[in-house]
Design an enzyme around this catalytic site. Structure first.
Site, short mmCIF file in Angstrom:
data_model
loop_
_atom_site.label_atom_id
_atom_site.label_comp_id
_atom_site.label_asym_id
_atom_site.label_seq_id
_atom_site.Cartn_x
_atom_site.Cartn_y
_atom_site.Cartn_z
N TYR A 163 78.14 136.71 13.44
CA TYR A 163 77.46 135.77 14.32
C TYR A 163 76.02 135.50 13.86
CZ TYR A 163 75.63 133.96 18.79
OH TYR A 163 75.05 133.20 19.77
N LYS A 167 74.51 131.93 12.60
CA LYS A 167 73.42 131.28 13.34
C LYS A 167 72.17 131.12 12.48
CE LYS A 167 75.39 130.52 17.31
NZ LYS A 167 75.73 129.13 17.68
#
Length: 311
Positions: A163, A167
């Protein structure tokens, strides 16, 4: 389409795609965009969530159409843009919000867990932004790409290799695309949101306060809204509406944080300290100079742990 102070933002005539907009932050985005007069393409993987969000946008005063599809593939990206063009005649804004979590410590994370998150977040942002950019360049009237990042991508976070990497990559793409699309008048920015969602409920310092606010219908406590910058999903939606408007024309290449009572501009990476040595540096010379030179003030890392006030 810009508003003056005290007047609502007017997005009449704007067509916007929001991926992953059946619930949570994405749902708040489409409702706020609809309330501002925008026409919205709602996207999610569950038909009932899409139908409910479309109805909510229409109740808010906007027009909406739904597309049920998983984000990541070129086919989905093209279908989302086509839905906007076929239904509303144009595309002005693409909001790449869709995402999933597969949290696991590095040594336990599987290939599938890594790939699934990268495919939705990073590849999904790429394919949707590419499809939108092609349409906006063809229209010749500019536009806006709003890419949704996270504090984990800015700072790192335990258990979120996949993640955080995705991002962080999204912010890097925002900076790159801001340069590539400047001549076409397409602004590209990353949003770094913090809001009370099902995920933040799992954080011990936040969970009880969020659940109490939901139970009583009251506000989140001031320490959470101000010190932690964590509020409602509606707080975050305001930034998306702003970036979709004429008031944000020319703002590009930025990472903008919002949550609760806080609005912030994130710094871009840059050299913090530099040392020069004629002929270059040997390993021994680096070791001797590090603690009193370039490395005297090392950077911090990691999302700071929230601290609720003591009773």
């Amino acid at each position: 389409m810009a508003s003056t102070r005290g007047e609502p933002m007017d997005l009449s005539g704007r067509a916007v795609v929001v991926t992953g907009s059946g619930r949570g932050l994405g749902r708040a985005y489409v409702e706020a965009l609809g309330a501002a007069g925008a026409s919205v393409v709602v996207n999610d993987v569950e038909q009932n969530l899409v139908d409910e969000a479309v109805a909510a946008v229409e109740r808010a005063g906007g027009r909406a159409v739904g597309v049920v599809a998983a984000v990541g593939s070129t086919a989905t990206a093209d279908a989302l843009v086509a839905a906007a063009v076929e239904t509303f005649g144009r595309l002005d804004v693409m909001v790449t919000n869709a995402g999933i979590l597969r949290d696991r410590m590095l040594w336990k994370m599987s290939d599938d867990e890594f790939d699934a998150v990268i495919d939705v977040h990073l590849r999904g942002t790429f394919t949707c932004a590419r499809a939108a950019a092609r349409r906006m360049r063809e229209q010749g009237e500019g536009g806006s790409l709003v890419l949704v990042s996270s504090p984990a991508g800015q700072r790192g976070n335990v258990g979120q290799t996949n993640y955080a990497a995705a991002k962080a990559g999204i912010v890097a793409m925002a900076r790159t695309w801001a340069m590539e699309l400047a001549r076409a008048g397409v602004d590209v920015n990353a949003v770094v949101p913090v809001a009370a969602t099902e995920m933040t409920k799992t954080i011990p310092a936040f969970g009880p306060a969020i659940e109490e606010a939901e139970r009583t219908g009251g506000d989140l406590p001031a320490w959470m809204r101000k010190d932690e910058g964590l509020g409602t999903v509606e707080d975050v939606a305001s930034l998306v509406v702003f970036l979709a408007s004429d008031a944000a024309r020319g703002i590009t290449g930025q990472a903008i944080g919002i949550g609760g009572d806080r609005l912030a501009l994130w710094a871009h990476p840059q050299e913090k300290s530099v040392a020069l040595r004629d002929g270059g540096w040997s390993a021994d010379e680096i070791a001797a100079a590090w603690s009193t030179g370039v490395g005297a003030e090392p950077e911090t890392y990691g999302v700071p742990a929230p601290k609720a006030p003591q009773a």
